[in-house]
Design a protein around this motif. Sequence first.
Motif, PDB file in Angstrom:
ATOM      1  N   LYS A   1       5.253  31.812  56.458  1.00  0.00           N
ATOM      2  CA  LYS A   1       4.258  32.422  57.329  1.00  0.00           C
ATOM      3  C   LYS A   1       4.916  32.889  58.619  1.00  0.00           C
TER       4      LYS A   1
ATOM      5  N   ALA B   1      -4.031  32.808  54.464  1.00  0.00           N
ATOM      6  CA  ALA B   1      -3.876  32.147  55.760  1.00  0.00           C
ATOM      7  C   ALA B   1      -5.215  31.868  56.430  1.00  0.00           C
TER       8      ALA B   1
ATOM      9  N   THR C   1       4.329  27.245  55.263  1.00  0.00           N
ATOM     10  CA  THR C   1       2.891  27.381  55.163  1.00  0.00           C
ATOM     11  C   THR C   1       2.191  26.029  55.039  1.00  0.00           C
TER      12      THR C   1
ATOM     13  N   ASN D   1       0.710  35.249  55.948  1.00  0.00           N
ATOM     14  CA  ASN D   1       1.290  34.140  55.194  1.00  0.00           C
ATOM     15  C   ASN D   1       1.729  34.660  53.835  1.00  0.00           C
TER      16      ASN D   1
END
Length: 392
Positions: free
Chosen positions: A158, A180, A311, A151
């Motif tokens: 991401k 992430a 994300t 990410n």
Amino acid sequence: MTDYVRGLAHEPSLKPERPFFSSGPTAKFPGWSLDKLKTESLGRSHRSSLGKARLKYALDLSRELLGIPDDYLIGIMPASDTGAIEAAMWSMLDPARPVTVAAWESFGNVWIQDAVKQLKLPNLQVLTADYGQIPDLTTIPQRNDVVFTWNGTTSGAKIPNTDWLEAGREGVTINDATSAIFAMEMDWAKLDATTYSWQKVMGSEAQHGMLILSPKAVERIESYDPAWPLPKLFRMKKGAKLNRGIFEGETINTPSMLATEDYIAALEWGKAIGGRKALIERANANAKIVKDWIEATPWLRNMASDPALQTNTGVCMVFQGDWYESLSDEDKAGVPKKIVKLLEERNVGFDFNGYRDAPPSLRIWCGSTVEQEDLKRLLPWIEWAYEKVKNG
């Protein structure tokens, strides 16, 4: 959202109760306080039976919450995520083998510089993309070792999936997952070295990194001796074998037991609310609030235009519209800074300016330690501040 109406000149009536929206260190978990931390290990050696037990407990809780396979090793490393991923790169990447480093934001570009300028890898493929995009990962040969960032911490982009990594591929995969992990599921079967830091998604204290190794990664470390000198902080071998003590709580150098207890408290909170599934659900719900607001705000757009790449942690947004586009580059860069300054002065929201190397932007952390209501209260204040900046 609140009783604030878009376009009004007066300040919104409600402020976030916890105005912490930094993308690292991130907000502490709800209800956090110093008295929640156990202190028996403080003032004790990290090599004492108590110290090693607490470090091992942090590793065991991490394995449980993340669903890490039993045959993978987990170690606490110095120097945060940076130390963990550089230890993996310097210990595993062989100049005799083809290597790909893929990057689409600031930190991934640092790993490229490691590969190009420090390790000087001769058989190197570099894949890059602009902020908000990712390169074509399907062009990476399966025999290549690959270093990538799950990410984009500074771009909000991401990877959409791991389909580009074949099961049983020849090369090893080194995955920087720091913004992430705990918020997105990791495809452990395709990951050989995964790194993260305590101060990201779990909101714990900084300076300690985590390195998770697959059996394939262990085999690479034990079968390969780098030609370059390794600093002590990167050395994971005793003789020809991996030093397994590192992965049982015997750290390379002295850890902070206070930071360890803080990380344990965050892990115990995550377990108490329902574990990894609950943590991911909280991040998804938080990110939806911000993404929906961006979609409804004509002078903003998500830095990652493709929804599949957006994300659920550090949501990044850039400005658009006739007024903004009429500004000089210097004045464009000043817009987010002025918005953040106005809100920090009023204790409404802290540290949500975009990363210094990214395009002028705002970056709002939406990980699981942030409360939905605080995000809902922040957003009208950003609208108010934008109008103040626009109108001088």
